[in-house]
Design an enzyme around this catalytic site. Structure first.
Site: not given
Length: 801
Positions: A105, A108, A511, A697, A701
């Protein structure tokens, strides 16, 4: 009823039961989840910056989740040759751009800037919150760069040198130029509309001849930048296509824009006739908007391969002839070098193990969630993680020769083989434009014989009326609306052919790890074997596992219990002293040898079973499992109801592949597959005429995601997988894909309606324009109405939410 765990005051993660990590913040003791958060919080407080916790709007990142950097690796950044690409000297000060990880945010940014400005030697520190880039100017003599990077890490953030990729920078420049062209066209078109519409007889404004002339010249002045600056790409594209004897949309657009602009100049100079500058601006705005969206899609694709660089370490430990290690940059590594890879470090190159035995986490490349044992003589792959013991490795492949680079080549090849809807549209447009140009030439010759004074205006009206704007908008507008609807439901489409293509799919490839399952091991049950209860056994196991980097250890959480003399036995388990008791956890045979007793029988055949024992005998069984997603059965059932062929292809070679397939009723399941093997299966299916949807993912893949007819990546997938996929399930809800299947049919109907109307309009207006019954201004209005009708029809898809 279980009590809700206390969230960590720093990062927001649950504080494990029995943990005692506290820091006084803002005058009160605050609970922390781990020593990392405690150390960061203490540093922030001691620096006088604890007001950060008042300003922040989101919890900070857990420091354990940030990339780990060793102190001797930071020292490399003090070398002049390392700094040369990204550090500039400005007098006595050095200036660098750093990329900051862990920002959550705006607070930071405040914390980083305030903390750095308190350091002796820092002259300026400014953080761009949108790009997470930190500009810092400092005196390198007073503060080495390694200490500056260490100061950033001590408050919970990771900093890396920011260096732009050449291809990405080129695309960014093109994107900025396209945005400027679009902005200029939109701004000037609105002014041109007001000036030119005032000259229309339909408005019946009693303008003096002087004011009418002024408005005409103002319109010409405002339109000229649109034509020569904003639309220059269309003219350059048309010239290129004509040189190669091809007809494209650029040719048609250039003729319409150039003709309307020339007609407007004639009307301005002579003071008679209609102005067509408003039509020029409208053409430009419509077409530049489409080009801009296309460019942004290409920018995402180009950024995909750049993500692979992050899989490799910045440095490594090279062994000399005496066996002494020295940290060097990855670019300094050569074939045949020997490197030391300590536990928790990434493999810098492909190679062969010379000494040591350990386990290698290859989940990012293969999808296997359990690390694989590696010993002397075994091969290892660049970018994978050494989990347990130190390894001495001989370098056998670097750079483009590594397995990681092979995956990139597979990605590029698969992307090149993917059929693109744009190519089909271009072929149709070529025939359409050829017909229009032939008709325009014939009509011009006929009118030149009948009435030379009207020939130019009739041809111009014909070109404007048949400019395929509605035809070009028919598909994109419907897809854009449907894309917005699906985005609200948690599915982001990154390429336009998804909704059209879903209706043609007949095969689903999925997957396992991270797709049908959560992708991480969780503790499913504890089975005590002695007198101690499950909670006590779990606390003992957590004490051993809390100091391990193995993925299994994450299932046990953190604990404040102390463990002494901890030893790791790769592929077998852990041993340590807890409260004066020697304990082991891991494989049954390994644990049982501690008490010289036979290993007990495993209570079940599903999941990963670990045994805990001491010198008196076994204490408890722990069963871990990668939990199946709740909505996975609904997805498979929906695919089966459509008559699709379903295949489960996984890099995981464990029995979990068969277990997941059995639970979901998937008959074709294959485990232990490499990216090449997955791509081979995909190509075999496509040779059989199958239309394939891939859901995955991981980096392993990526080639199949790129090669499938339609590809969908999970929201938690690697950046490379997401940028290579045609769609991303941002919500990680498989039900969003089921929603997309329902919306696809309606979208296809809308697209057909839009194409039919656009084709019908062009077909009907052409003979009227050829007979001279439509003036150019009415042709422009008719084209605008046709485009508007297409857009309104597409907006009906927004009601599908």
């Amino acid at each position: 009823m279980h009590a809700v765990p206390t969230p960590c005051y720093h990062c927001g993660l649950p504080v494990p039961a029995g943990a005692h990590f506290q820091t006084v913040v803002l005058g009160q003791p605050r609970e922390m989840c781990c020593p990392g958060c405690q150390a960061v919080a203490q540093t922030i407080v001691q620096s006088g910056l604890e007001h950060y916790y008042r300003h922040r709007s989101e919890a900070a990142s857990n420091p354990r989740q940030l990339p780990q950097v060793l102190p001797d690796e930071l020292v490399l950044y003090d070398r002049h040759d390392v700094q040369q690409p990204f550090v500039e000297q400005q007098g006595e000060l050095s200036e660098a751009n750093l990329l900051i990880e862990g920002i959550s945010c705006a607070a930071c940014g405040w914390l980083i800037e305030k903390h750095l400005n308190t350091l002796a030697g820092v002259a300026e520190a400014h953080l761009n919150l949108s790009s997470h880039r930190l500009l810092v100017r400092w005196d390198a003599n007073a503060l080495p760069l390694s200490e500056l990077l260490g100061a950033i890490r001590r408050i919970g953030y990771a900093a890396h040198p920011w260096q732009a990729d050449a291809a990405a920078e080129q695309l960014t420049r093109e994107n900025r130029r396209a945005m400027r062209e679009l902005g200029v066209a939109g701004l000037l078109w609105m002014q041109v509309m007001m000036a030119s519409m005032a000259t229309w007889p339909e408005f019946n404004i009693d303008l003096s001849a002087e004011l009418d002339s002024i408005l005409r010249w103002v319109s010409l002045f405002l339109t000229t930048p649109i034509v020569f600056y904003c639309c220059g790409q269309f003219f350059r594209g048309a010239l290129r296509d004509l040189r190669t004897r091809q007809l494209s949309m650029d040719v048609s657009v250039s003729l319409a824009i150039g003709g309307a602009y020339a007609a407007g100049i004639w009307s301005t100079v002579t003071g008679h006739g209609e102005l067509y500058f408003d039509a020029v601006g409208m053409f430009a705005l419509f077409l530049l908007s489409g080009r801009y969206l296309e460019r942004r899609a290409r920018e995402r694709t180009a950024a995909a391969t750049a993500q692979l660089v992050k899989l490799l370490p910045a440095s490594c430990l090279r062994l000399d002839e005496r066996g002494q290690s020295q940290r060097i940059l990855l670019s300094e590594l050569r074939l045949g070098d020997h490197v030391l890879v300590p536990p928790g470090a990434l493999l810098p190159a492909d190679g062969q193990v010379l000494q040591g035995h350990s386990s290698i986490d290859e989940s990012l490349l293969t999808g296997e969630y359990l690390p694989q044992p590696r010993t002397v003589g075994d091969g290892v792959t660049a970018g994978t993680l050494n989990v347990e013991g130190p390894l001495a490795v001989e370098v056998q492949a670097l750079g483009d020769a590594t397995r990681l680079s092979a995956i990139v080549r597979l990605l590029e090849r698969a992307q090149g083989e993917k059929p693109r809807l744009a190519e089909i549209a271009d072929r149709v447009a070529q025939w359409f434009l050829l017909i229009v140009l032939v008709v325009a030439a014939v009509v011009g010759l006929v009118w030149w014989q009948l009435d030379p004074s009207r020939a130019f205006w009739v041809v111009l009206a014909l070109l404007v009326a048949t400019c395929p704007c509605a035809l070009a908008l028919a598909t994109p507008t419907a897809l854009t609306t449907a894309t917005g609807t699906l985005h609200k439901q948690g599915m982001l489409l990154t390429r336009g052919h998804v909704l059209e293509g879903l209706e043609q799919i007949d095969t689903l490839i999925v997957d396992k790890t991270g797709t049908l399952t959560d992708g991480r091991l969780t503790l499913r049950a504890v089975h005590p074997l002695g007198t101690q209860d499950g909670d006590t056994c779990l606390a003992l196991a957590a004490a051993l596992e809390s100091h391990s980097e193995h993925p299994i250890a994450r299932a046990f959480g953190h604990t404040a219990a102390m463990v002494e003399a901890l030893q790791s036995f790769p592929g077998l388990g852990l041993q340590g002293m807890v409260d004066g008791r020697r304990l082991r956890i891991g494989q049954p045979a390994f644990v049982s040898t501690l008490s010289a007793s036979p290993p007990p029988d495993i209570p079940g055949d599903q999941g990963q079973w670990l045994l805990l024992g001491d010198e008196q005998g076994p204490l408890a069984w722990f069963v871990l499992d990668d939990r199946l997603r709740d909505d996975a059965p609904a997805l498979i059932e929906s695919a089966r109801a459509r008559g699709w062929q379903i295949l489960l292809l996984s890099g995981d070679s464990s029995p979990m592949v068969g277990e997941v397939a059995a639970k979901l009723g998937i008959e074709q399941a294959h485990g232990g597959l490499t990216p090449d093997a997955k791509l081979t299966i995909l190509h075999d299916l496509q040779k059989q005429g199958r239309r394939v949807l891939m859901l995955g993912d991981g980096v392993n893949d990526v080639p199949v995601l790129a090669g499938a007819d339609i590809s969908v990546a999970m929201g938690t997938a690697s950046d490379l997988a997401k940028t290579s996929a045609d769609a991303v399930l941002l919500s990680n809800r498989l039900g969003s894909l089921v929603d997309a299947l329902r919306l696809a049919r309606r979208t296809r109907t809308i697209i057909i309606e839009n194409l039919a109307w656009a084709g019908l309009y062009n077909g009907l207006v052409l003979p009227f324009a050829a007979l001279g019954l439509i003036t150019p201004i009415w042709a422009a209005l008719g084209m605008s109405f046709s485009s508007l009708l297409v857009v309104l029809n597409a907006l009906r898809l927004g009601k599908s939410s």
